[in-house]
Design an enzyme around this catalytic site. Structure first.
Site, PDB file in Angstrom:
ATOM      1  N   SER A 524       6.908 -15.158  15.133  1.00  0.00           N
ATOM      2  CA  SER A 524       7.738 -15.492  14.115  1.00  0.00           C
ATOM      3  C   SER A 524       7.636 -16.984  13.874  1.00  0.00           C
ATOM      4  O   SER A 524       6.613 -17.676  13.781  1.00  0.00           O
ATOM      5  CB  SER A 524       9.352 -14.832  14.125  1.00  0.00           C
ATOM      6  OG  SER A 524       9.871 -15.064  12.920  1.00  0.00           O
ATOM      7  N   HIS A 636       8.940  -6.332  12.010  1.00  0.00           N
ATOM      8  CA  HIS A 636       9.175  -7.564  12.584  1.00  0.00           C
ATOM      9  C   HIS A 636       9.349  -7.370  13.877  1.00  0.00           C
ATOM     10  O   HIS A 636       9.275  -8.186  14.853  1.00  0.00           O
ATOM     11  CB  HIS A 636       9.891  -8.405  11.929  1.00  0.00           C
ATOM     12  CG  HIS A 636       9.714  -9.885  12.015  1.00  0.00           C
ATOM     13  ND1 HIS A 636       8.625 -10.704  11.839  1.00  0.00           N
ATOM     14  CD2 HIS A 636      10.671 -10.986  12.472  1.00  0.00           C
ATOM     15  CE1 HIS A 636       8.835 -11.937  12.073  1.00  0.00           C
ATOM     16  NE2 HIS A 636      10.075 -12.058  12.533  1.00  0.00           N
TER      17      HIS A 636
END
Length: 663
Positions: A524, A636
């Site tokens: 991320s 994610h």
């Protein structure tokens, strides 16, 4: 004595996560959730376990099977237990008598039910439920399946139309229902085109606290107000009046005060959450920690725990004192507070406390604690003495088999004299006089915090013979408001310098590190920084970027947070392409010489996979060493809660890439 082995990625199938402890009001009965992975079925399994914290006997399993049973909640008198189970498909509310017997299904909602909250008299349970405008709480399965399953277009009229957690918005709103425990009769407390999050029930049973954003245009609103809803008339009372974002709302036992976490968004999503108190009688909202730099709540990150729950403010029986979790300098801490403004740590150690329950007591608590060499167990904390007594030992067998790396704390100053904090792990089976490659790990967020907690990825890499370096650069939580806000508008600036200062510190102070064998990885924001690093230095011989950002221009609008996250963090938008490109790692692709492995999930709506595609093609077109791995159906959260087989493959890809280029 049998020689211990090193840990492997596949040991995740042997390790168990204990979380969400709940101590009953009698101060002795405790229920908790144990989660494990099922290798053959390639899924997670959660069950409820009971332990008497006074007798400290072996935990007793209360639910069985290979489904997920979670969110256990005691009735006020401790005679019943509500929980959520997906044993019949979608998660529904179940209730069981604590003296024995089968659990009984209470709800049959078309899209499932979550978050059970008991009424004070134990006759009702409030819960959250997602419904479309034409759905009811009692819709049958036959009605649910009546629609033809033909593919249909998605009609989009609002910007907040997708979520990394739940995918594309399908017309459902989060409402609050109430079910009668004896009869199973259900009713809706809320309705309309708003999402309500259930918080807590008032001690007299007349009000329910919820949070919601009732703004007309939610695309440009980011508030979360606290409402008190009358259970009879269903009238609303807004007690925070649009000043910010609030949650974790709990009532004092006498019903005179509400405690909550929240902030006024002064620094957007970099704002520290604080303790707020609302006096019900005088209708006054005040911030108890306004002058404190303490961050309330648990903001530590790891890759192991399943179902951890932040409990909010836990009131004592005297209506005056309370406990809560706070994030502080690489630890999460049990804090004590009072209506008089007292505030101090009740239990402070090098640890990650990811669960807390007091049962309304002021002298004891059950805490879930993880440390770098212990994935997590439950303990009974004596608040007055600070003593801990271990209640569970679910990972004893595995931990007795393996050797784990114990990190060493490092503290140093950045090149511009900011205090920085982090850790370094020596490789497992470290030998004095030998040289070892170093892997730099960078966390996401950027507003998160590495902590004194178990990290399976770090342990697996240390087991392969790598030293591991990880720090909390500016932008991280746990070090005050100025520190966490310092990264906004400066991505790739002082945060990059902090990380490189850490590498310089490690090389200067640990002579076992081979300076020509450095690797770097992160996910991320950590993936963004990995990309940034290899575009600005060739010191690293291998890199792995995960769920990353490479291009802020194309990121705008394609992420579930893209249209406002860019504004808040880069402090620019499409009216200033120059600034967005300046902060984009893709702009520096010609300078990237480090072999790069790119890991990305197909259904990552937080950092969409087009970010990885652009970077891969740009590198490959220039003849650079790179490889692109796409994980099907994953989002994610792959590294933390993805499909077990994909989590294993991800870890092995990382290990093999560094083995190819660093060993």
């Amino acid at each position: 004595m049998k020689e211990k082995r090193t840990i492997k990625p596949e040991d995740l199938f042997k390790l168990k996560s204990v979380s969400d402890p709940h101590l009953a009001a009698n101060g002795k009965d405790c229920i908790f959730v144990e989660t494990k992975m099922l290798e053959k079925e390639n899924k997670y399994c959660s069950n409820l376990f009971y332990i008497n914290v006074q007798e400290k006997n072996q935990p007793v399993q209360w639910t069985f099977g290979e489904n997920r049973n979670y969110s256990p909640r005691w009735s006020s008198d401790g005679t019943k237990l509500a929980f959520v189970s997906d044993r019949e498909g979608k998660g529904q509310i179940y209730v069981m008598d604590t003296n024995g017997g089968e659990a009984r299904q209470l709800t049959k909602c078309p899209n499932g039910a979550t978050n059970p909250v008991w009424s004070p008299d134990g006759r009702k349970i409030a819960f959250n439920v997602a419904l479309k405008h034409d759905e009811t709480l009692t819709q049958t399965e036959k009605q649910e399946k009546k629609e033809d399953k033909l593919l249909v277009p998605l009609e989009v009229e609002k910007m907040k139309y997708k979520s990394d957690a739940s995918g594309f918005w399908d017309g459902k709103y989060n409402q609050i229902g109430i079910v009668q425990v004896e009869s199973g009769e259900v009713e809706l407390l809320t309705s309309g085109k708003h999402d309500f999050q259930l918080q807590s029930w008032s001690p007299n049973g007349n009000k329910i606290a919820v949070t919601a954003d009732l703004s007309e245009d939610k695309d440009i609103s980011f508030i979360s107000d606290v409402f008190l809803i009358d259970t009879e008339t269903k009238d609303y009372e807004n007690i925070t009046n649009g000043i910010g974002s609030f949650g974790h709302v709990t009532w004092s036992p006498d019903g005179k005060n509400l405690g909550m976490f929240g902030h006024e968004q002064e620094f957007k999503n970099a704002t520290l959450s604080k303790i707020w108190l609302y006096n019900v009688e005088v209708k006054n909202l005040t911030c108890l920690t306004a002058d404190s730099d303490l961050l309330v709540g648990d903001y530590a990150i790891g890759d192991f725990q399943q179902g951890a729950v932040s409990p909010g403010i836990l009131w004592g029986e005297d209506n005056h004192r309370f406990y809560f979790l706070a994030t502080d300098h690489g630890n999460t801490v049990v804090y004590y507070g009072s209506l008089d403004g007292e505030l101090y740590p009740a239990h402070l150690d090098r640890q990650h406390i990811y669960g807390l329950s007091t049962g309304g007591k002021i002298d004891r608590a059950v805490v879930a604690i993880s440390k770098p060499t212990n994935p997590g167990e439950l303990y009974l904390l004596s608040v007055t003495t600070g003593e801990l007594e271990q209640l569970t030992n679910v990972n004893e067998e595995v931990l007795n088999e393996v050797t784990l790396a114990e990190p060493e704390t490092i503290q140093f100053q950045s090149s511009d004299d900011w205090d920085l904090h982090g850790w370094i792990m020596k490789p497992v089976n470290f030998k004095e006089g030998e040289k070892y490659p170093l892997i730099l790990e960078i966390h996401g967020g950027p507003h998160a915090m590495y902590a004194n907690t178990y990290f399976h990825e770090f342990q697996c890499l240390a087991a392969e013979g790598y030293a591991i370096l990880y720090i909390n650069p500016r932008g991280s939580h746990g070090y005050g408001q100025a520190f966490v806000d310092a990264v906004r508008g400066d991505y790739g600036g002082k945060d990059y310098e902090d990380i490189m200062d850490a590498v310089d510190y490690a090389l200067a102070n640990y002579d076992f590190i081979e300076k020509d064998r450095l690797g770097v990885t992160g996910g991320s924001y950590g993936g963004f920084m990995t990309n940034w690093i290899i575009g600005h230095t060739n010191r690293f011989k291998a890199a792995v970027t995960q769920r990353s950002i490479s291009n802020w221009i194309s990121f705008y609008g394609v992420s579930d947070i893209g249209y406002y996250f860019t504004d808040w963090q880069i402090q620019s938008d499409l009216n200033d392409i120059t600034t967005l490109w300046k902060h984009s790692p893709l702009a520096y692709v010609d300078q990237m010489e480090t072999p790069l492995l790119i890991l990305h999930s197909e259904k990552d709506y937080r950092c969409p996979i087009e970010q990885a595609e652009q970077l891969f093609i740009a590198l490959k077109h220039r003849g650079k060493a790179t490889k692109f791995i796409r994980f099907p159906e994953a989002n994610h959260e792959l590294s933390r809660s993805g499909k077990p087989n994909l989590r294993m493959k991800r870890l092995n890809y990382i290990i093999e890439w560094f083995k190819e280029y660093l060993i």
